[in-house]
Scaffold this active site. Structure first.
Site, PDB file in Angstrom:
ATOM      1  N   CYS A  39      14.742  10.212   4.789  1.00  0.00           N
ATOM      2  CA  CYS A  39      14.731   9.845   6.207  1.00  0.00           C
ATOM      3  C   CYS A  39      16.110  10.029   6.822  1.00  0.00           C
ATOM      4  CB  CYS A  39      14.280   8.416   6.344  1.00  0.00           C
ATOM      5  SG  CYS A  39      15.256   7.340   5.308  1.00  0.00           S
TER       6      CYS A  39
ATOM      7  N   LYS B 200       0.857  -1.181   0.000  1.00  0.00           N
ATOM      8  CA  LYS B 200       0.000   0.000   0.000  1.00  0.00           C
ATOM      9  C   LYS B 200       0.895   1.233   0.000  1.00  0.00           C
ATOM     10  CE  LYS B 200      -1.664   2.702   2.910  1.00  0.00           C
ATOM     11  NZ  LYS B 200      -1.540   3.963   2.076  1.00  0.00           N
TER      12      LYS B 200
ATOM     13  N   GLU C 143      11.807  16.169  13.527  1.00  0.00           N
ATOM     14  CA  GLU C 143      12.114  15.946  12.108  1.00  0.00           C
ATOM     15  C   GLU C 143      11.320  16.937  11.266  1.00  0.00           C
ATOM     16  OE1 GLU C 143      10.431  12.503   9.961  1.00  0.00           O
ATOM     17  OE2 GLU C 143      12.468  12.165   9.277  1.00  0.00           O
TER      18      GLU C 143
ATOM     19  N   GLU D  82      10.760   1.197   9.506  1.00  0.00           N
ATOM     20  CA  GLU D  82      11.762   2.113   8.943  1.00  0.00           C
ATOM     21  C   GLU D  82      11.185   3.513   9.068  1.00  0.00           C
ATOM     22  OE1 GLU D  82      14.821  -0.554   7.684  1.00  0.00           O
ATOM     23  OE2 GLU D  82      14.698   1.614   7.932  1.00  0.00           O
TER      24      GLU D  82
HETATM   25  O1  TXE Z   1       4.612   8.973   6.560  1.00  0.00           O
HETATM   26  P1  TXE Z   1       3.256   8.430   7.164  1.00  0.00           P
HETATM   27  P2  TXE Z   1       4.768   9.837   5.207  1.00  0.00           P
HETATM   28  C1  TXE Z   1       9.667   8.701   6.954  1.00  0.00           C
HETATM   29  C2  TXE Z   1      10.162  10.116   6.999  1.00  0.00           C
HETATM   30  C3  TXE Z   1       8.907  10.870   7.393  1.00  0.00           C
HETATM   31  C4  TXE Z   1       7.779  10.053   6.815  1.00  0.00           C
HETATM   32  C5  TXE Z   1       7.154  10.728   5.624  1.00  0.00           C
HETATM   33  O2  TXE Z   1      11.201  10.244   7.914  1.00  0.00           O
HETATM   34  O3  TXE Z   1       8.808  10.867   8.805  1.00  0.00           O
HETATM   35  O4  TXE Z   1       8.340   8.802   6.402  1.00  0.00           O
HETATM   36  O5  TXE Z   1       6.323   9.807   4.966  1.00  0.00           O
HETATM   37  C6  TXE Z   1       0.422   4.723   5.900  1.00  0.00           C
HETATM   38  N1  TXE Z   1      -2.450   2.288   9.398  1.00  0.00           N
HETATM   39  N2  TXE Z   1      10.521   7.913   6.101  1.00  0.00           N
HETATM   40  O6  TXE Z   1       4.280  11.214   5.481  1.00  0.00           O
HETATM   41  O7  TXE Z   1       2.201   9.467   7.289  1.00  0.00           O
HETATM   42  C7  TXE Z   1       0.286   5.867   4.937  1.00  0.00           C
HETATM   43  O8  TXE Z   1      -0.897   5.751   4.171  1.00  0.00           O
HETATM   44  C8  TXE Z   1      -1.853   1.823   8.284  1.00  0.00           C
HETATM   45  C9  TXE Z   1      11.418   6.955   6.717  1.00  0.00           C
HETATM   46  O9  TXE Z   1       4.144   9.082   4.063  1.00  0.00           O
HETATM   47  O10 TXE Z   1       3.643   7.687   8.382  1.00  0.00           O
HETATM   48  C10 TXE Z   1       1.547   5.697   4.102  1.00  0.00           C
HETATM   49  O11 TXE Z   1       1.354   4.700   3.128  1.00  0.00           O
HETATM   50  N3  TXE Z   1      -1.120   2.587   7.439  1.00  0.00           N
HETATM   51  C11 TXE Z   1      11.977   5.995   5.739  1.00  0.00           C
HETATM   52  C12 TXE Z   1       2.563   5.204   5.133  1.00  0.00           C
HETATM   53  O12 TXE Z   1       1.789   4.699   6.222  1.00  0.00           O
HETATM   54  C13 TXE Z   1      -0.977   3.884   7.756  1.00  0.00           C
HETATM   55  C14 TXE Z   1      12.346   6.554   4.405  1.00  0.00           C
HETATM   56  C15 TXE Z   1       3.484   6.303   5.649  1.00  0.00           C
HETATM   57  O13 TXE Z   1       2.686   7.389   6.066  1.00  0.00           O
HETATM   58  C16 TXE Z   1      -1.564   4.457   8.902  1.00  0.00           C
HETATM   59  C17 TXE Z   1      11.360   7.484   3.921  1.00  0.00           C
HETATM   60  C18 TXE Z   1      -2.328   3.598   9.735  1.00  0.00           C
HETATM   61  N4  TXE Z   1      -2.938   4.048  10.831  1.00  0.00           N
HETATM   62  C19 TXE Z   1      10.511   8.168   4.772  1.00  0.00           C
HETATM   63  N5  TXE Z   1      -1.232   5.780   8.932  1.00  0.00           N
HETATM   64  C20 TXE Z   1      13.132   5.122   6.240  1.00  0.00           C
HETATM   65  N6  TXE Z   1      13.457   5.132   7.521  1.00  0.00           N
HETATM   66  O14 TXE Z   1      13.694   4.419   5.435  1.00  0.00           O
HETATM   67  C21 TXE Z   1      -0.478   6.016   7.845  1.00  0.00           C
HETATM   68  N7  TXE Z   1      -0.316   4.882   7.136  1.00  0.00           N
END
Ligand code: TXE
Length: 489
Positions: free
Chosen positions: A285, A176, A385, A251
């Site tokens: 990230c 997803k 962050e 991650e």
């Molecule tokens: O994250 P979100 P974002 C991190 C980066 C930043 C974040 C940005 O540091 O903090 O990602 O990405 C799904 N139940 N990294 O804004 O909001 C949501 O739909 C199930 C770290 O997208 O957490 C999306 O598909 N799923 C990384 C995904 O989670 C849920 C490298 C991420 O959304 C959900 C890149 C729920 N309740 C970015 N809520 C690394 N460490 O490698 C959200 N989602």
């Protein structure tokens, strides 16, 4: 306006509720495609397809070398469609084209080839029990159906970092992608169809975290979740997964420090520090978003840093001359501007940038490379962050002080050290609380080397053998050849 379907059971399907949401091009700020707004009904279709593929179809029992050959074909498929994948990734999340192809796409291909080669080398062990009548051995086995939930900043890379090992291990998968950048993952499904894997081995649903992500995370037939995203999103997913004791890889975010000592090579280090945050507009990230400068180099470094940062050319992410592309979506654009305003209010000194701009009349979401000096460890800019082109500059005197400041964070994803004293570099590398430490370089990575976090940056690893381990579970088998089993009492 292009309208996508989602991909499950080897078919392109319309969302059960018939609803779609728009996705925008960050360079123009305009909607360009419709994405299926999937819900629990679509999740059910995808998970059951993945379950049948693993438990009833050929995939779960396939000869590992055959499975490896199929996974290798996925890499060939990416190679055949690399241009299209790069085009849609740039259009949907604003990532610079030069950062995607050929650089990143060759990495994506390599991920499939690397794990394809591992598929028939997942050897177990014969355990020396010391008893001739007992044979004990271990097997590495797949979980069955795994879920891969990905973030918007690098959708193709993050998806393939999960797809390649998960499939090579023998799992089937339901992906997803983030609702902010789903299109390139759907385009990836189109490309991967060419590899002709059994239906249901690879599936992608799209939609929002609560509506599509949570039914996927809580589905009883999903036994492993690999999540990439924010700490908040990760905490929510890990909490839901805990209720049914699912294995989870996290991650998550970071606030990675770059430590620069007086003896660092000035120009090279400025280039490395700038290169460690600004090219992806800070949307990585592992971005080195805290700069810790030793007092002796502070003034000369800041002067050179500002000179280089101001040279950045913001613009069209398809233009090879663009230094920094747009922020990937409007919500995050406003979030980053909020962090900048908060930094101003907290007393940090804005040394450059800080503004939203429209380079060349672009109508999308652009923020200048922004540098705040006089940042103190207690300020929000030193702790939270931003995930944007915003660098927090702090000062230290001694090595011990630098180490204490660097580790004074809830995050622990990456860290950089710039010094000509390699004894100091290695000593500090051993003491920094981070899953990746760079010495006189930043942002390097390869499929063979594990990536992951300490502390709230997450747990589990991606890439390398450890990235495969996270998609396997170990079984211990005991065989007795004893002639009789005496009565227990
Ligand atoms: O994250 P979100 P974002 C991190 C980066 C930043 C974040 C940005 O540091 O903090 O990602 O990405 C799904 N139940 N990294 O804004 O909001 C949501 O739909 C199930 C770290 O997208 O957490 C999306 O598909 N799923 C990384 C995904 O989670 C849920 C490298 C991420 O959304 C959900 C890149 C729920 N309740 C970015 N809520 C690394 N460490 O490698 C959200 N989602």
């Amino acid at each position: 306006m292009q309208t996508y379907s989602y991909y499950a059971d080897g078919k392109w399907l319309e969302p059960a509720n018939g609803e779609y949401f728009e996705t925008e091009n960050p360079y123009t700020g305009e909607a360009w495609a419709q994405i299926p707004r999937c819900n629990e009904k679509d999740v059910e279709i995808a998970v059951q397809a993945a379950y049948r593929a693993h438990h009833e179809g050929p995939w779960g029992r396939m000869n590992p070398s055959e499975r490896g050959a199929m996974v290798r074909r996925l890499g060939d498929a990416v190679a055949n469609h690399a241009d299209r994948l790069a085009e849609i990734e740039t259009r949907d999340n604003g990532k610079r084209r030069v950062d995607i192809h050929p650089g990143l796409t060759s990495w994506l291909i390599d991920s499939f080839y690397y794990y394809a080669g591992m598929a028939d080398k997942l050897e177990g062990s014969v355990i020396p029990t010391g008893r001739d009548e007992i044979l004990n051995y271990t097997r590495h086995e797949p979980f069955g159906v795994v879920a891969g939930i990905t973030a918007w900043n690098s959708p193709l890379l993050i998806a393939i970092w999960k797809l390649a090992p998960a499939l090579a291990a023998g799992n089937s998968i339901v992906l997803k992608p983030s609702e902010f950048a789903s299109a390139s993952t759907l385009e990836l499904m189109k490309a991967l169809e060419e590899a002709d894997l059994p239906s249901g081995v690879i599936n992608t649903i799209t939609g929002f975290g609560a509506e599509a992500g949570e039914p996927l995370v809580t589905h009883e037939r999903v036994r492993k979740i690999s999540f990439t995203g924010s700490v908040e999103g990760g905490a929510r997913v890990a909490g839901l997964a805990a209720r049914s004791i699912k294995s989870v890889t996290m991650e998550l975010g970071g606030k990675s420090p770059q430590l620069v000592f007086d003896d660092a090579r000035l120009a090279d280090t400025v280039h490395g520090v700038c290169g460690g945050i600004f090219p992806p507009a800070g949307q990585s990230c592992i971005a080195g978003s805290r700069l810790l400068l030793q007092a002796g180099i502070y003034d000369s470094f800041v002067e050179k840093l500002l000179e280089v940062a101001k040279r950045a050319k913001l613009g069209d992410p398809n233009d090879p001359h663009t230094s920094i592309g747009p922020i990937a979506n409007k919500i995050h654009f406003d979030r980053v501007l909020g962090h900048i305003e908060c930094a101003r209010q907290s007393g940090a000194t804005l040394a450059c940038g800080g503004n939203a701009v429209n380079p060349g009349g672009a109508t999308g979401w652009f923020i200048e490379p922004t540098i705040f000096t006089d940042v103190t460890p207690q300020m929000p800019l030193a702790r939270d962050e931003v995930f944007g082109p915003v660098l927090a500059v702090m000062r230290f005197d001694t090595e011990e002080e630098a180490l204490q400041m660097a580790n004074d964070s809830n995050f622990g994803l990456a860290a950089g050290i710039w010094t000509e004293d390699h004894r100091r570099a290695l000593n500090l590398a051993n003491r920094l609380e981070a899953g990746t430490v760079y010495l006189n370089n930043y942002f390097d990575a390869c499929t063979q080397s594990p990536v992951g976090g300490y502390k709230q940056s997450g747990y589990g690893r991606e890439n390398g053998w450890e990235g495969m381990r996270d998609f396997l579970q170990t079984k211990s088998v005991w065989l007795s050849t004893a002639r009789e089993i005496p009565p227990p009492f």
